[in-house]
Design a protein around this motif. Structure first.
Motif, short mmCIF file in Angstrom:
data_model
loop_
_atom_site.label_atom_id
_atom_site.label_comp_id
_atom_site.label_asym_id
_atom_site.label_seq_id
_atom_site.Cartn_x
_atom_site.Cartn_y
_atom_site.Cartn_z
N GLY A 372 0.78 -1.23 0.00
CA GLY A 372 0.00 0.00 0.00
C GLY A 372 0.81 1.27 0.00
O GLY A 372 0.26 2.37 -0.15
N LYS A 373 2.13 1.18 0.16
CA LYS A 373 3.01 2.34 0.16
C LYS A 373 3.69 2.49 -1.21
O LYS A 373 3.90 1.51 -1.91
CB LYS A 373 4.07 2.24 1.25
CG LYS A 373 3.49 2.14 2.66
CD LYS A 373 2.78 3.41 3.06
CE LYS A 373 2.28 3.32 4.51
NZ LYS A 373 1.56 4.56 4.93
N SER A 374 4.02 3.72 -1.55
CA SER A 374 4.58 4.01 -2.88
C SER A 374 6.02 4.46 -2.78
O SER A 374 6.47 4.99 -1.74
CB SER A 374 3.76 5.10 -3.57
OG SER A 374 2.41 4.71 -3.71
N VAL A 375 6.76 4.25 -3.85
CA VAL A 375 8.13 4.73 -3.96
C VAL A 375 8.26 5.48 -5.28
O VAL A 375 7.68 5.07 -6.30
CB VAL A 375 9.13 3.55 -3.91
CG1 VAL A 375 8.97 2.61 -5.09
CG2 VAL A 375 10.57 4.06 -3.84
N LYS A 376 8.94 6.60 -5.25
CA LYS A 376 9.21 7.34 -6.48
C LYS A 376 10.28 6.60 -7.27
O LYS A 376 11.30 6.19 -6.70
CB LYS A 376 9.65 8.76 -6.16
CG LYS A 376 8.53 9.63 -5.59
CD LYS A 376 8.99 11.06 -5.36
CE LYS A 376 7.82 11.91 -4.83
NZ LYS A 376 8.25 13.33 -4.60
#
Length: 480
Positions: A372-376
């Motif tokens: 559920g978490k994002s990374v650039k």
């Protein structure tokens, strides 16, 4: 003439109801509607008895005796398969990566319910095998059907510093020739590929290349190395692809949880900038010069194995705990000099298609993906997250000639993860193939938690002398 035994139907209905309730609770736990197709067979076994489950009892000897053994063996295999799949299984420590916390030759009960058992990805498999039958080098599972990843509820989740059994993430591809199977396929491919490029005149200062050119170089190396293995089937055999639950089982310690930023500085693991507690029996290798051979009683006291002594003879160093280091250092009559191994080992560090200058003792920082978490995403950090995005989560990932990152055909400047990931390392830090070499462990690779050492035998000793009596029936949770 056979005399029919009168059946107590009240008792049969009671048995049926009890078994049915337990079975429905089991299906509710697994969240499985497919299992409902078994209910008519349960009803028949206790009530209607239309199917002659014990038809072989009408046969004459010796066939009746043979079929009775077959019936017992089939029942035992089904029971073992069921227990191993959903509750616990046996696991033996095959290598020294967790010494001196868990020793080579320790036999463990691994709990599936601690983290929740996985619904099998490949359900049709021979019990007591992982991927290959013990004879003939034949696959022990049928690839169809293959189900998506699901996990039944467990008692908890993986906690920091837990010892965990999991499927080897880089084991999705192996070569069929047994003598090469212990090797990491991807490390082999990149090593061969870079050697082939060098021999063909492709020279590059990798430290000075831009991220785009570096990516192109490693793409060429991977293609060349893979083709080399394919072109030499007599040496390597054929390539084998394995689903997640059929890959080799590994056991390591979880030293990084989803969402944490991990960095290794001078051998110490830091999480979000704070040092993580090292295991009580953590080991590093030390260069040692001896005046004379180490006495047998001291070898036993310090738990030095034949593998350690071979390494000392061949490389001049061997792994030691802090306690063992201090005791050897104090023995001036035996040891001429002793110092920790600070060699800057750079090769084969994850990710294999990047050039960060990280080593086994100084690594990162790297953010561990969380569901559920994002990374650039940039070309600089893409090698770190490319394998989770492409392989573990099944996306099509491409990089255009002008440096744009495409995921499933659309430009992506960030990515949101579908699973949690973990960072696993061995306690024998300089003698462990772990996340520093093959990266993150996805949650769908987690097998279970070792609970109990039920048997332990020293591979360097035989008979009763080889039994480690002091380790029998020790709980793994007490090993910190």
């Amino acid at each position: 003439m056979k005399v029919k035994t009168k059946v107590n139907m009240k008792l049969q209905w009671t048995k049926f109801v009890v078994v049915l309730v337990l079975y429905l609770l089991f299906l509710w736990w697994l969240k499985s509607l497919l299992g409902l197709i078994v209910i008519p067979f349960i009803y028949d076994a206790y009530i209607s008895k239309k199917i002659r489950w014990d038809w072989w009892k009408d046969l004459d000897n010796p066939m009746r005796m043979i079929m009775s053994w077959v019936d017992a063996i089939v029942f035992a295999l089904v029971a073992v398969y069921f227990i191993n799949l959903f509750f616990f299984q046996n696991y033996v420590i095959p290598s020294s990566s967790l010494e001196k916390s868990l020793l080579t030759g320790d036999y463990l009960f691994v709990s599936k319910v601690s983290y929740g058992p996985r619904i099998p990805q490949t359900p049709l498999t021979m019990p007591l095998t992982q991927h290959t039958l013990p004879v003939g080098e034949i696959k022990s599972y049928i690839e169809w059907p293959q189900w998506d990843y699901r996990r039944a509820p467990g008692f908890g989740k993986v906690q920091l510093n837990d010892i965990v059994v999991f499927n080897y993430p880089a084991g999705d591809t192996v070569v069929s020739e047994p003598r090469w199977q212990p090797n990491d396929y991807y490390q082999m491919v990149y090593a061969y590929g870079q050697q082939i490029l060098h021999e063909s005149g492709v020279e590059a200062n990798l430290d000075s290349l831009s991220p785009m050119l570096l990516r192109q170089y490693y793409h060429m190396a991977y293609a060349a190395g893979r083709q080399y293995i394919l072109n030499n089937p007599n040496e390597y055999g054929k390539l084998i692809a394995r689903p997640a639950d059929r890959r080799e089982n590994y056991v390591k310690r979880c030293v990084g949880l989803p969402g944490q930023t991990l960095q290794i500085k001078n051998r110490i693991v830091y999480l979000d900038g704070k040092p993580n507690k090292e295991p009580d029996n953590v080991q590093y290798t030390y260069y040692i010069k001896l005046k004379e051979m180490i006495p047998e009683d001291l070898i036993k006291e310090l738990g030095i194995s034949q593998e350690d002594l071979v390494q000392l003879n061949q490389q001049g160093c061997m792994p030691l705990t802090q306690m063992a280091y201090k005791k050897l250092k104090a023995r001036k009559d035996i040891v001429a000099s002793i110092r920790i191994n600070n060699d800057r080992i750079v090769g084969d560090i994850y990710p294999l298609n990047a050039r960060y200058g990280w080593t086994r003792d100084n690594y990162g920082p790297v953010w561990i993906p969380q569901k559920g978490k994002s990374v650039k995403l940039t070309l600089e950090n893409l090698p770190i997250y490319e394998r989770p995005i492409r392989v573990y989560e099944g996306n099509d990932l491409q990089v255009t000639e002008d440096g744009k990152i495409l995921i499933n055909g659309s430009e992506a400047k960030e990515y949101t993860f579908k699973m949690d990931y973990y960072w696993m390392q061995g306690d024998n830090r300089h003698n462990s193939a772990d996340s520093r070499y093959w990266g993150f462990v996805p949650e769908d690779h987690i097998v279970g938690k070792p609970i109990l050492i039920w048997w332990s035998s020293d591979p360097d000793r035989t008979g009763f002398e080889g039994i480690r009596w002091n380790r029998l029936f020790h709980f793994v949770d007490n090993i910190k």
